[in-house]
Design a protein around this motif. Structure first.
Motif, PDB file in Angstrom:
ATOM      1  N   ALA A 146      58.273  71.118  71.761  1.00  0.00           N
ATOM      2  CA  ALA A 146      59.032  70.244  72.656  1.00  0.00           C
ATOM      3  C   ALA A 146      58.097  69.445  73.557  1.00  0.00           C
ATOM      4  O   ALA A 146      58.314  68.248  73.804  1.00  0.00           O
ATOM      5  CB  ALA A 146      59.993  71.079  73.493  1.00  0.00           C
ATOM      6  N   ILE A 147      57.044  70.088  74.050  1.00  0.00           N
ATOM      7  CA  ILE A 147      56.117  69.426  74.966  1.00  0.00           C
ATOM      8  C   ILE A 147      55.350  68.313  74.266  1.00  0.00           C
ATOM      9  O   ILE A 147      55.199  67.200  74.796  1.00  0.00           O
ATOM     10  CB  ILE A 147      55.165  70.473  75.574  1.00  0.00           C
ATOM     11  CG1 ILE A 147      55.942  71.360  76.555  1.00  0.00           C
ATOM     12  CG2 ILE A 147      53.967  69.808  76.253  1.00  0.00           C
ATOM     13  CD1 ILE A 147      55.205  72.605  76.974  1.00  0.00           C
ATOM     14  N   MET A 148      54.872  68.573  73.059  1.00  0.00           N
ATOM     15  CA  MET A 148      54.112  67.552  72.332  1.00  0.00           C
ATOM     16  C   MET A 148      55.017  66.448  71.787  1.00  0.00           C
ATOM     17  O   MET A 148      54.608  65.280  71.716  1.00  0.00           O
ATOM     18  CB  MET A 148      53.309  68.208  71.211  1.00  0.00           C
ATOM     19  CG  MET A 148      52.212  69.153  71.692  1.00  0.00           C
ATOM     20  SD  MET A 148      51.092  68.384  72.900  1.00  0.00           S
ATOM     21  CE  MET A 148      49.858  69.676  73.061  1.00  0.00           C
ATOM     22  N   SER A 185      51.008  69.567  86.020  1.00  0.00           N
ATOM     23  CA  SER A 185      51.900  70.273  86.942  1.00  0.00           C
ATOM     24  C   SER A 185      52.403  69.322  88.018  1.00  0.00           C
ATOM     25  O   SER A 185      51.758  68.320  88.352  1.00  0.00           O
ATOM     26  CB  SER A 185      51.181  71.455  87.593  1.00  0.00           C
ATOM     27  OG  SER A 185      50.143  71.011  88.448  1.00  0.00           O
ATOM     28  N   ARG A 186      53.568  69.669  88.579  1.00  0.00           N
ATOM     29  CA  ARG A 186      54.141  68.854  89.653  1.00  0.00           C
ATOM     30  C   ARG A 186      53.282  68.927  90.905  1.00  0.00           C
ATOM     31  O   ARG A 186      53.183  67.947  91.651  1.00  0.00           O
ATOM     32  CB  ARG A 186      55.566  69.325  89.946  1.00  0.00           C
ATOM     33  CG  ARG A 186      56.548  69.033  88.812  1.00  0.00           C
ATOM     34  CD  ARG A 186      57.945  69.538  89.118  1.00  0.00           C
ATOM     35  NE  ARG A 186      58.867  69.227  88.029  1.00  0.00           N
ATOM     36  CZ  ARG A 186      59.014  69.985  86.943  1.00  0.00           C
ATOM     37  NH1 ARG A 186      58.312  71.111  86.817  1.00  0.00           N
ATOM     38  NH2 ARG A 186      59.868  69.633  85.998  1.00  0.00           N
ATOM     39  N   THR A 187      52.674  70.075  91.140  1.00  0.00           N
ATOM     40  CA  THR A 187      51.791  70.210  92.292  1.00  0.00           C
ATOM     41  C   THR A 187      50.634  69.226  92.209  1.00  0.00           C
ATOM     42  O   THR A 187      50.293  68.555  93.196  1.00  0.00           O
ATOM     43  CB  THR A 187      51.239  71.648  92.378  1.00  0.00           C
ATOM     44  OG1 THR A 187      52.329  72.555  92.508  1.00  0.00           O
ATOM     45  CG2 THR A 187      50.297  71.806  93.552  1.00  0.00           C
ATOM     46  N   THR A 188      50.038  69.112  91.031  1.00  0.00           N
ATOM     47  CA  THR A 188      48.920  68.183  90.851  1.00  0.00           C
ATOM     48  C   THR A 188      49.395  66.740  90.944  1.00  0.00           C
ATOM     49  O   THR A 188      48.691  65.887  91.500  1.00  0.00           O
ATOM     50  CB  THR A 188      48.216  68.443  89.507  1.00  0.00           C
ATOM     51  OG1 THR A 188      47.837  69.819  89.433  1.00  0.00           O
ATOM     52  CG2 THR A 188      46.974  67.581  89.367  1.00  0.00           C
ATOM     53  N   LEU A 230      52.171  58.328  87.051  1.00  0.00           N
ATOM     54  CA  LEU A 230      51.891  59.719  86.666  1.00  0.00           C
ATOM     55  C   LEU A 230      53.099  60.305  85.948  1.00  0.00           C
ATOM     56  O   LEU A 230      54.235  60.141  86.379  1.00  0.00           O
ATOM     57  CB  LEU A 230      51.558  60.554  87.895  1.00  0.00           C
ATOM     58  CG  LEU A 230      50.417  60.018  88.777  1.00  0.00           C
ATOM     59  CD1 LEU A 230      50.231  60.906  89.998  1.00  0.00           C
ATOM     60  CD2 LEU A 230      49.118  59.927  87.973  1.00  0.00           C
ATOM     61  N   VAL A 231      52.838  61.007  84.848  1.00  0.00           N
ATOM     62  CA  VAL A 231      53.892  61.588  84.021  1.00  0.00           C
ATOM     63  C   VAL A 231      53.578  63.070  83.823  1.00  0.00           C
ATOM     64  O   VAL A 231      52.443  63.434  83.494  1.00  0.00           O
ATOM     65  CB  VAL A 231      53.981  60.884  82.650  1.00  0.00           C
ATOM     66  CG1 VAL A 231      55.043  61.548  81.768  1.00  0.00           C
ATOM     67  CG2 VAL A 231      54.288  59.397  82.830  1.00  0.00           C
ATOM     68  N   LEU A 232      54.578  63.919  84.007  1.00  0.00           N
ATOM     69  CA  LEU A 232      54.384  65.354  83.817  1.00  0.00           C
ATOM     70  C   LEU A 232      54.170  65.676  82.341  1.00  0.00           C
ATOM     71  O   LEU A 232      54.975  65.295  81.493  1.00  0.00           O
ATOM     72  CB  LEU A 232      55.600  66.125  84.343  1.00  0.00           C
ATOM     73  CG  LEU A 232      55.520  67.660  84.232  1.00  0.00           C
ATOM     74  CD1 LEU A 232      54.405  68.201  85.117  1.00  0.00           C
ATOM     75  CD2 LEU A 232      56.871  68.284  84.599  1.00  0.00           C
ATOM     76  N   TRP A 233      53.075  66.363  82.058  1.00  0.00           N
ATOM     77  CA  TRP A 233      52.781  66.854  80.706  1.00  0.00           C
ATOM     78  C   TRP A 233      52.362  68.317  80.833  1.00  0.00           C
ATOM     79  O   TRP A 233      51.178  68.622  80.957  1.00  0.00           O
ATOM     80  CB  TRP A 233      51.668  66.025  80.057  1.00  0.00           C
ATOM     81  CG  TRP A 233      51.282  66.460  78.672  1.00  0.00           C
ATOM     82  CD1 TRP A 233      52.096  66.980  77.709  1.00  0.00           C
ATOM     83  CD2 TRP A 233      49.963  66.418  78.095  1.00  0.00           C
ATOM     84  NE1 TRP A 233      51.385  67.260  76.565  1.00  0.00           N
ATOM     85  CE2 TRP A 233      50.071  66.928  76.772  1.00  0.00           C
ATOM     86  CE3 TRP A 233      48.720  65.999  78.555  1.00  0.00           C
ATOM     87  CZ2 TRP A 233      48.963  67.017  75.923  1.00  0.00           C
ATOM     88  CZ3 TRP A 233      47.626  66.089  77.714  1.00  0.00           C
ATOM     89  CH2 TRP A 233      47.755  66.594  76.411  1.00  0.00           C
TER      90      TRP A 233
END
Length: 377
Positions: free
Chosen positions: A359-361, A152-155, A167-170
């Motif tokens: 799409a995410i994977m 998450s963007r928060t993390t 850091l990359v959003l996954w």
């Protein structure tokens, strides 16, 4: 592509991290990639050809989690024999550290993923004094990998403030063909608990433990039960706080224990409203599964959950410092207002349908290829 995944939790264990990594392995293999999974020995019989199970022990304060024990020479030899193009480390403990160092000696690219707020967990298990030490170690560990994938963007913002790099959003997807409100066994589950078709059921799914802010949720649900005695309450999951929770709410709530596979999806579908008060989630897979199952969510605006739930559209978000009474009032409002609850349920389902695992994977696989490319001959 040949990928080694190193983790302390993997199916058949039931939690968000194991489900995510199980999906990753399955979808990589579906693309024709060879996948080796290094994980604790649960006594299962793995159906994957390159599984490497590691001797482990249960943690006394978290019996569902198994800690792999050194020495890891056999694991190193298994990785060498597999010859991965990239190693994805999803654990920062002994096993992950050992593989990080081994990969460095072999010049194998290593990426990592950040799944659990261990520093926040520490306060719940009597080692809060070690928070600064835990942060220093986690930063040191992840900054020695090529990239760190964060849900998450928060993390990401929290980690960047602590000095984490690359850091990359996954994010996480959800299988909406599996988790859905029209599950064929939905009515049977409700009937088994003695609910009528008209009853409104509030559901919690997850580990029943201090780090999930379960005492806060119990306080809120006790208020709901007092003010709306006809509302049904269901806990799906287990953990060290279950016995105490049953003592408090056993007269007004049902406890289904851990559920997996079709039974888990059926229990989600049986609910009308999802209650989730955890403040330690880096994402919150169960929240997205609940939304896919057609439940609006009442939650605290903390961690990754605040990015999933759209306040006033797919559920209700309260500030992290909101008292249990405010949480209870939010639940009662939606329990009372059928049209509003159903409108939010439809919006929650629509949001979940937009979160595709494929799409995410695929995006993560593209990141692997970029990491591998500089080392290709």
């Amino acid at each position: 592509m040949r990928v080694t995944i190193v983790t302390e939790t993997f199916p058949p264990q039931v939690n968000g991290v194991s489900r995510t990594l199980g999906e990753l392995a399955r979808r990589l293999e579906g693309r024709g990639d060879a996948v080796q999974v290094v994980y604790p020995d649960y006594g299962d019989r793995p159906d994957r050809p390159h599984a490497c199970r590691v001797r482990s022990i249960s943690l006394p304060f978290y019996k569902e989690l198994r800690l792999p024990l050194p020495p890891f020479g056999r694991v190193h030899r298994a990785v060498d024999a597999f010859r991965p193009d990239v190693i994805h480390v999803a654990t920062e403990a002994f096993l992950g550290l050992s593989l990080l160092r081994h990969a460095s000696r072999r010049s194998i690219p290593v990426v990592s993923s950040f799944h659990t707020n261990f520093d926040q967990y520490s306060a719940h298990y009597g080692v809060g004094w070690a928070r600064s030490l835990i942060w220093r170690y986690l930063r040191w560990f992840h900054n020695r990998t090529r990239e760190t994938y964060v849900p998450s963007r928060t993390t990401i913002a929290q980690l960047e403030a602590k000095g984490f790099e690359r850091l990359v959003l996954w994010p996480r997807g959800v299988d909406c063909t599996f988790f859905r409100p029209d599950r064929p066994a939905r009515d049977a589950v409700r009937a088994a608990f003695g609910w009528t078709p008209e009853d409104v059921a509030i559901v919690y799914v997850g580990r029943i433990a201090p780090e999930k802010n379960i005492d806060y949720l119990a306080d809120a649900l006790a208020i709901v039960a007092e003010r709306r005695p006809g509302v049904r309450i269901l806990f799906v999951g287990d953990g060290p706080s279950r016995e105490e929770l049953e003592g408090r709410l056993g007269g007004v709530a049902a406890f289904a224990g851990y559920q997996v596979g079709d039974a888990l999806a059926d229990h989600y579908a049986a609910g009308d409203l999802f209650a989730f008060s955890s403040t330690t989630e880096t994402f919150g897979n169960v929240v997205q599964e609940a939304m896919a199952s057609g439940m609006p969510v009442v939650a605290l605006r903390a961690g990754g959950v605040g990015e999933i739930v759209r306040d006033g559209e797919t559920g209700t978000l309260l500030d992290e410092d909101a008292p249990p009474d405010a949480f209870a009032r939010a639940l009662i409002r939606l329990a009372d207002r059928t049209d509003e609850r159903r409108r939010m349920a439809q919006a929650a389902r629509a949001y979940a349908e937009s979160q595709s695992w494929d799409a995410i994977m695929d995006a993560l696989r593209d990141r692997y290829e970029r990491v591998i490319a500089p080392t290709a001959p």
